[in-house]
Design an enzyme around this catalytic site. Structure first.
Site, PDB file in Angstrom:
ATOM      1  N   HIS A  55       0.828  -1.221   0.000  1.00  0.00           N
ATOM      2  CA  HIS A  55       0.000   0.000   0.000  1.00  0.00           C
ATOM      3  C   HIS A  55       0.860   1.268   0.000  1.00  0.00           C
ATOM      4  O   HIS A  55       0.520   2.258   0.638  1.00  0.00           O
ATOM      5  CB  HIS A  55      -0.948   0.018   1.194  1.00  0.00           C
ATOM      6  CG  HIS A  55      -1.944  -1.096   1.208  1.00  0.00           C
ATOM      7  ND1 HIS A  55      -3.086  -1.084   0.427  1.00  0.00           N
ATOM      8  CD2 HIS A  55      -1.975  -2.261   1.881  1.00  0.00           C
ATOM      9  CE1 HIS A  55      -3.776  -2.201   0.633  1.00  0.00           C
ATOM     10  NE2 HIS A  55      -3.117  -2.938   1.511  1.00  0.00           N
ATOM     11  N   ASN A 127     -10.186  -2.934   2.589  1.00  0.00           N
ATOM     12  CA  ASN A 127      -9.961  -2.800   1.153  1.00  0.00           C
ATOM     13  C   ASN A 127     -11.257  -2.401   0.458  1.00  0.00           C
ATOM     14  O   ASN A 127     -12.312  -2.278   1.091  1.00  0.00           O
ATOM     15  CB  ASN A 127      -9.439  -4.113   0.565  1.00  0.00           C
ATOM     16  CG  ASN A 127      -8.001  -4.401   0.945  1.00  0.00           C
ATOM     17  OD1 ASN A 127      -7.173  -3.498   1.012  1.00  0.00           O
ATOM     18  ND2 ASN A 127      -7.694  -5.661   1.213  1.00  0.00           N
ATOM     19  N   TYR A 337       0.790  -4.702  11.522  1.00  0.00           N
ATOM     20  CA  TYR A 337       0.634  -3.315  11.098  1.00  0.00           C
ATOM     21  C   TYR A 337       1.322  -2.357  12.062  1.00  0.00           C
ATOM     22  O   TYR A 337       2.061  -1.463  11.650  1.00  0.00           O
ATOM     23  CB  TYR A 337      -0.844  -2.967  10.936  1.00  0.00           C
ATOM     24  CG  TYR A 337      -1.367  -3.277   9.560  1.00  0.00           C
ATOM     25  CD1 TYR A 337      -1.274  -4.569   9.046  1.00  0.00           C
ATOM     26  CD2 TYR A 337      -1.933  -2.300   8.759  1.00  0.00           C
ATOM     27  CE1 TYR A 337      -1.733  -4.868   7.782  1.00  0.00           C
ATOM     28  CE2 TYR A 337      -2.391  -2.594   7.482  1.00  0.00           C
ATOM     29  CZ  TYR A 337      -2.293  -3.875   6.999  1.00  0.00           C
ATOM     30  OH  TYR A 337      -2.737  -4.170   5.736  1.00  0.00           O
TER      31      TYR A 337
END
EC number: 1.11.1.6
Length: 517
Positions: A55, A127, A337
């Protein structure tokens, strides 16, 4: 000129000349004492931070979430109560492309939302598709390797993508969506967003509900064909950034309707599909979407780097009333993350202004990179550990969520015992129109220009298990490309044409492997 601010060093001292370096005479060497020259060069060398591994290319804006419905019986989250308004930040992105990639590429789009609630930041990182390519996080790094550059050629490898997908039947659902019209939205405003994972709500009574989040675009779905996107990329690589920025700057604020699907906790043991499987959706007939409110994006960042590139979204950020689930991919992302941000931005990445909560923050983390708090975070200068006797920040038991009531033996469960074809079949037969199917076939076959034939045939066999028409359509599009001379298989040898993949478990619990069809 009198109204202009005075140029200073980074330490605040006035700087008299920013045009000429200090040198020993007009033709002499430079002097080391020219601090401003050295500072500018040194800073330039450090102006880039590591781009996101996934991303990397993204576009974002600020906005507000407004709650117009009533789901208070399901969740105690203050930001989801009727009438609540919460400031937020949104970032959209491609998955595979690097920071300089073109916006209009066929790819999944990231849909990341940060809500600055009175109880802390809530991040919803999803998403523009409701499913994903894999259901077990141990496969995620391998999948991402197939989306990045070949270590020898340093080029994208369709062979790697289709080799992985053809050996991973669970990817069929996402592959079908990616190769359909929805794989190329014309802009961030013309696509849906999904939490994708299964999350949970919990209320004051200690009741838990499983949740799917949906964000439906109010601008309508609009998509480009491959040919249309190629023409745009030939003119601009920043089409998404231009569209989002100019739309908001022009006062035409885009909106998305927020919906949730809600499943009672006990239902998770009753569904024929695993409700925590990221490759599956919950049928709307069984769990109808409930409208909660909407979010609007109404302010562009003042500084893209500070507010979008520095933005750090993580599923680990939840607030009382919202929590996680046994979704294996979600469980792994809770760690990965936040860890990516610690690597990319620094240990205290959440002290960067765009990531900083708008509510009071008290904790006992100390020192390290990006420690710019500038205050007493624990509540007392003598309280730099816990427990303590100096009125430092104390735990809040009211934020304790109810226990998860799902348990099982700890082992490496074979995730390929699920039916990976039924939901894809329903999408293919009941959702896609005939003209969409034609474009789907062409989009798939169009990526097979140099993919070894054995891999293409293996993938065709997987399409056939979904529906004979799926296989036949892609095969016909592929044969057409062959006839036109557009198929020149990669010279790289396929050393194992029938690799072994696990299909199920024997009665005695041992894995059963067989050659991939």
């Amino acid at each position: 000129m009198a109204d202009r601010p005075k140029l200073t060093t980074t330490a605040g001292a006035p700087w008299p000349n920013n045009q000429d370096s200090i040198s020993a005479g007009e033709r002499g060497p430079l002097l080391m004492q020219d601090y401003q020259l050295i500072e500018k060069l040194a800073h330039q060398n450090r102006e880039r931070i590591p781009e996101r591994t996934v991303h990397a290319k993204g576009w974002g804006a600020h906005g507000v979430l407004k709650i117009t419905g009533d789901i208070s019986k399901y969740t105690k989250a203050k930001c989801l109560q009727p009438g609540a308004e919460t400031p937020m930040l949104a970032r959209f992105s491609t998955v595979a492309g690097e920071l300089g990639a073109a916006d209009h590429e066929r790819d999944v789009r990231g849909f990341a939302l940060k809500f600055y609630t009175e109880d802390g930041n809530w991040d919803l990182v999803g998403n523009n598709t409701p499913v994903f390519f894999v259901r077990d996080p141990i496969k995620f790094p391998d999948f991402i390797h197939t989306q990045k550059r070949h270590p020898r050629t340093h080029m994208r490898s369709p062979t790697a993508m289709w080799d992985f997908w053809s050996l991973s039947p669970e990817s069929l659902h996402q592959v079908t969506i990616l190769m359909s019209d929805r794989g190329l939205p014309i802009s961030p405003m013309h696509m849906n967003g999904y939490g994708s994972h299964t999350y949970s709500f919990w209320n004051d009574a200690g009741e838990r509900y499983w949740i799917k989040f949906h964000f439906k675009t109010q601008q309508g779905h609009k998509h480009y064909t491959n040919a249309e996107a190629e023409e745009i990329v030939g003119k601009t690589r920043e089409g998404y950034q231009e569209a989002l920025y100019n739309t908001i700057e022009g006062g035409d604020f885009p909106r998305w309707t927020m919906q949730v699907q809600i499943m009672p906790e006990a239902d998770a043991e009753k569904t024929e599909y695993n409700p925590f499987d990221l490759t599956k959706v919950w049928p709307h007939a069984d769990y109808p979407p409930i409208e909660v409110g909407y979010f609007e994006l109404n302010k562009n960042p003042e500084n893209y780097f500070a507010e979008i590139e520095n933005a750090a979204f993580s599923p680990s950020n939840v607030v009382p009333g919202i929590s996680w689930s046994p979704d294996k991919m979600l469980q792994a992302r809770i760690f990965s993350y936040a860890d990516a941000h610690r690597h990319r931005l620094g240990t205290h990445y959440e002290s960067i202004p765009v990531n900083r909560p708008k509510c009071p923050v008290h904790h006992y983390h100390r020192d390290g990179e990006m420690n710019v708090y500038g205050g007493i975070i624990s509540g007392n200068e003598n309280a730099y550990y816990e427990p303590n006797s100096f009125s430092g920040a104390a735990e809040d038991r009211s934020a304790q969520e109810p226990p998860l009531r799902i348990s099982g033996d700890a082992t490496r469960y074979n995730h390929r015992t699920y039916d990976d074809y039924k939901q894809v079949r329903e999408l293919f037969v009941n959702v896609l129109e005939d003209d969409e199917k034609v474009r789907l076939y062409g989009n798939i076959a169009g990526t097979w220009g140099d993919v070894p034939e054995v891999i293409c045939e293996r993938q065709l066999a997987e399409f056939k298990k979904v529906h004979p028409d799926y296989e036949a359509g892609v095969r016909a599009a592929w044969e057409k490309i062959k006839a036109e001379g557009g198929y020149k298989p990669n010279a790289a040898p396929v050393t194992d044409a029938t690799p072994q993949i696990t299909r199920g478990d024997a009665a005695d619990g041992r894995p059963v492997t067989e050659a991939a069809e």
